[in-house]
Design a protein around this motif. Structure first.
Motif, PDB file in Angstrom:
ATOM      1  N   ALA A 109       0.831  -1.204   0.000  1.00 20.82           N
ATOM      2  CA  ALA A 109       0.000   0.000   0.000  1.00 20.82           C
ATOM      3  C   ALA A 109       0.869   1.259   0.000  1.00 20.82           C
ATOM      4  CB  ALA A 109      -0.914  -0.009   1.225  1.00 20.82           C
ATOM      5  N   GLY A 110       1.949   1.222   0.788  1.00 22.86           N
ATOM      6  CA  GLY A 110       2.825   2.375   0.888  1.00 22.86           C
ATOM      7  C   GLY A 110       3.488   2.749  -0.415  1.00 22.86           C
ATOM      8  N   GLU A 111       3.682   1.785  -1.297  1.00 24.07           N
ATOM      9  CA  GLU A 111       4.278   2.069  -2.598  1.00 24.07           C
ATOM     10  C   GLU A 111       3.394   2.997  -3.426  1.00 24.07           C
ATOM     11  OE1 GLU A 111       7.575  -0.061  -4.135  1.00 24.07           O
ATOM     12  OE2 GLU A 111       7.523   1.278  -2.415  1.00 24.07           O
ATOM     13  N   PHE A 112       2.113   3.106  -3.047  1.00 26.20           N
ATOM     14  CA  PHE A 112       1.193   4.003  -3.750  1.00 26.20           C
ATOM     15  C   PHE A 112       0.746   5.160  -2.859  1.00 26.20           C
ATOM     16  CE2 PHE A 112       0.894  -0.140  -5.716  1.00 26.20           C
ATOM     17  CZ  PHE A 112       1.052   0.162  -7.069  1.00 26.20           C
ATOM     18  N   GLY A 113       1.420   5.335  -1.721  1.00 25.06           N
ATOM     19  CA  GLY A 113       1.108   6.449  -0.844  1.00 25.06           C
ATOM     20  C   GLY A 113      -0.111   6.244   0.023  1.00 25.06           C
ATOM     21  N   VAL A 114      -0.535   4.992   0.226  1.00 27.00           N
ATOM     22  CA  VAL A 114      -1.686   4.681   1.061  1.00 27.00           C
ATOM     23  C   VAL A 114      -1.192   4.074   2.373  1.00 27.00           C
ATOM     24  CG1 VAL A 114      -3.800   3.318   1.274  1.00 27.00           C
ATOM     25  CG2 VAL A 114      -3.173   4.316  -0.942  1.00 27.00           C
ATOM     26  N   ARG A 115      -1.622   4.630   3.514  1.00 32.69           N
ATOM     27  CA  ARG A 115      -1.219   4.123   4.825  1.00 32.69           C
ATOM     28  C   ARG A 115      -2.135   2.959   5.214  1.00 32.69           C
ATOM     29  NH1 ARG A 115       1.642   7.196   8.286  1.00 32.69           N
ATOM     30  NH2 ARG A 115       2.526   7.929   6.323  1.00 32.69           N
ATOM     31  N   HIS A 116      -1.545   1.848   5.622  1.00 31.57           N
ATOM     32  CA  HIS A 116      -2.274   0.596   5.862  1.00 31.57           C
ATOM     33  C   HIS A 116      -2.124   0.161   7.314  1.00 31.57           C
ATOM     34  CE1 HIS A 116      -2.948  -3.774   5.853  1.00 31.57           C
ATOM     35  NE2 HIS A 116      -3.525  -3.673   4.672  1.00 31.57           N
ATOM     36  N   ALA A 161       3.968  11.204   1.978  1.00 30.54           N
ATOM     37  CA  ALA A 161       3.989   9.811   1.532  1.00 30.54           C
ATOM     38  C   ALA A 161       3.254   9.641   0.222  1.00 30.54           C
ATOM     39  CB  ALA A 161       3.363   8.914   2.606  1.00 30.54           C
ATOM     40  N   ALA A 162       2.147  10.382   0.032  1.00 33.18           N
ATOM     41  CA  ALA A 162       1.394  10.278  -1.213  1.00 33.18           C
ATOM     42  C   ALA A 162       2.183  10.858  -2.381  1.00 33.18           C
ATOM     43  CB  ALA A 162       0.055  11.004  -1.066  1.00 33.18           C
ATOM     44  N   ALA A 163       2.910  11.945  -2.123  1.00 32.54           N
ATOM     45  CA  ALA A 163       3.673  12.589  -3.194  1.00 32.54           C
ATOM     46  C   ALA A 163       4.981  11.868  -3.481  1.00 32.54           C
ATOM     47  CB  ALA A 163       3.947  14.051  -2.821  1.00 32.54           C
ATOM     48  N   ASN A 164       5.539  11.223  -2.451  1.00 32.27           N
ATOM     49  CA  ASN A 164       6.840  10.563  -2.602  1.00 32.27           C
ATOM     50  C   ASN A 164       6.791   9.164  -1.998  1.00 32.27           C
ATOM     51  OD1 ASN A 164       8.475  13.053  -3.517  1.00 32.27           O
ATOM     52  ND2 ASN A 164       7.521  13.739  -1.599  1.00 32.27           N
ATOM     53  N   PRO A 165       6.036   8.233  -2.615  1.00 28.66           N
ATOM     54  CA  PRO A 165       5.944   6.882  -2.051  1.00 28.66           C
ATOM     55  C   PRO A 165       7.315   6.223  -2.005  1.00 28.66           C
ATOM     56  CG  PRO A 165       5.072   6.943  -4.291  1.00 28.66           C
ATOM     57  CD  PRO A 165       5.299   8.362  -3.879  1.00 28.66           C
ATOM     58  N   PRO A 166       7.538   5.393  -0.994  1.00 23.88           N
ATOM     59  CA  PRO A 166       8.850   4.764  -0.847  1.00 23.88           C
ATOM     60  C   PRO A 166       9.137   3.784  -1.973  1.00 23.88           C
ATOM     61  CG  PRO A 166       7.273   3.785   0.650  1.00 23.88           C
ATOM     62  CD  PRO A 166       6.590   4.954   0.032  1.00 23.88           C
TER      63      PRO A 166
END
Length: 298
Positions: free
Chosen positions: A71-78, A279-284
């Motif tokens: 999820a974090g790869e797309f800026g979504v917190r899970h 996180a949404a603008a710069n996903p890890p």
């Protein structure tokens, strides 16, 4: 519009064998574009029971490990909830798996015990429901309660009785999957109400808007309950848009789709919503346990 989906089953949407939607593996990308910034994924019955401690542990490990990374790869917190699902409580091979839960209820990513509750309202489900409410109290966590899709009114009344007997604070319990026939049973109990916007087993955006008009937005969680079947993780946004068309304000929408789930799951003390815009603008970019979401890991 910022959206927090408080009840979704993303892991069951990634397998072509289980999901009829061809875009299932693109869900997080679509959700992020629609304004979804955070989700809570509940432990789920995967189509067949988890019959061993190892299989249930694999499911839980996925919820607190790989899935937050994906999820974090797309800026979504899970975040996640863990439990023995009511449907599995009826299988004698599954009930001993309750002993596995304490190992996961202390994980930082776990913000509630769930889904618990009823499927067929059997004595076995009674026992598992009460035991898991006791675990919620012991671990100072809220509880996500599944109300049955059959005999719903009876199931809701029975669920409320078990919640009352448990001694758990009603404000730390959300009962999910409500409809027009049952919402009035819970509105004044202090428990939270969950509306699943689901084409087969839940509400539609227009029906949900009418209930919000009648009962107000307080203590209401709106979720997609998107799973392996015919479902849509963007129905949370569709509900927000329907609210605006019906005359609700932007603040009303933000309350229902963001502030309410933050308030409910924030009771866990583990909800991490820091730096969401960044996180949404710069996903890890990286790997989880050596794995990436890219083909070949490159």
């Amino acid at each position: 519009m910022r959206i927090f989906d408080p009840h979704i089953q993303m892991t069951s949407r990634t397998s072509p064998r289980r999901c009829s939607w061809p875009t299932a593996t693109n869900d997080y990308e679509r959700m992020a574009a629609a304004g979804v910034r955070a989700v809570v994924e509940s432990a789920f019955w995967s189509g067949q029971p988890h019959i061993s401690p190892a299989s249930l542990a694999d499911h839980f490990d996925l919820l607190v490990g790989w899935e937050p990374f994906r999820a974090g790869e797309f800026g979504v917190r899970h975040h996640a909830t863990v439990a023995l699902h009511p449907k599995e409580a009826n299988d004698p091979r599954c009930r001993p798996l309750l002993d596995l839960l304490p190992r996961y209820l202390d994980r930082d990513a776990v913000v509630a015990v769930g889904e618990i509750g009823y499927d067929s309202m059997t004595p076995e489900e009674d026992e598992a429901f009460a035991a898991q409410l006791a675990l919620a109290i012991a671990h100072d966590l809220p509880a996500l309660v599944h109300t049955p899709h059959r005999d719903k009114a009876q199931g809701v009344e029975r669920s409320l009785a078990v919640v009352a007997e448990s001694g758990v604070e009603p404000g730390r319990v959300v009962l999910d999957h409500f409809d027009e026939m049952t919402v009035g049973l819970v509105r004044h109990t202090g428990c939270w109400l969950g509306f699943s916007i689901h084409p087969d087993t839940g509400m539609s955006p227009p029906r949900t808007v009418e209930l919000l008009r009648a009962y107000g937005p307080e203590r209401v969680l709106v979720n997609s309950a998107a799973d392996r079947g015919r479902s849509d993780p963007l129905l949370t946004r569709a509900t927000g848009e329907a609210m605006l068309l019906a005359g609700f304000t932007d603040d009303d929408v933000d309350r229902v789709l963001w502030r309410n789930p933050v308030e409910f799951y924030g009771q866990s003390g583990r909800l991490d919503l820091t730096d969401l815009e960044s996180a949404a603008a710069n996903p890890p970019v990286g790997t989880w346990a050596g794995n990436s979401i890219l083909r070949g890991g490159s």
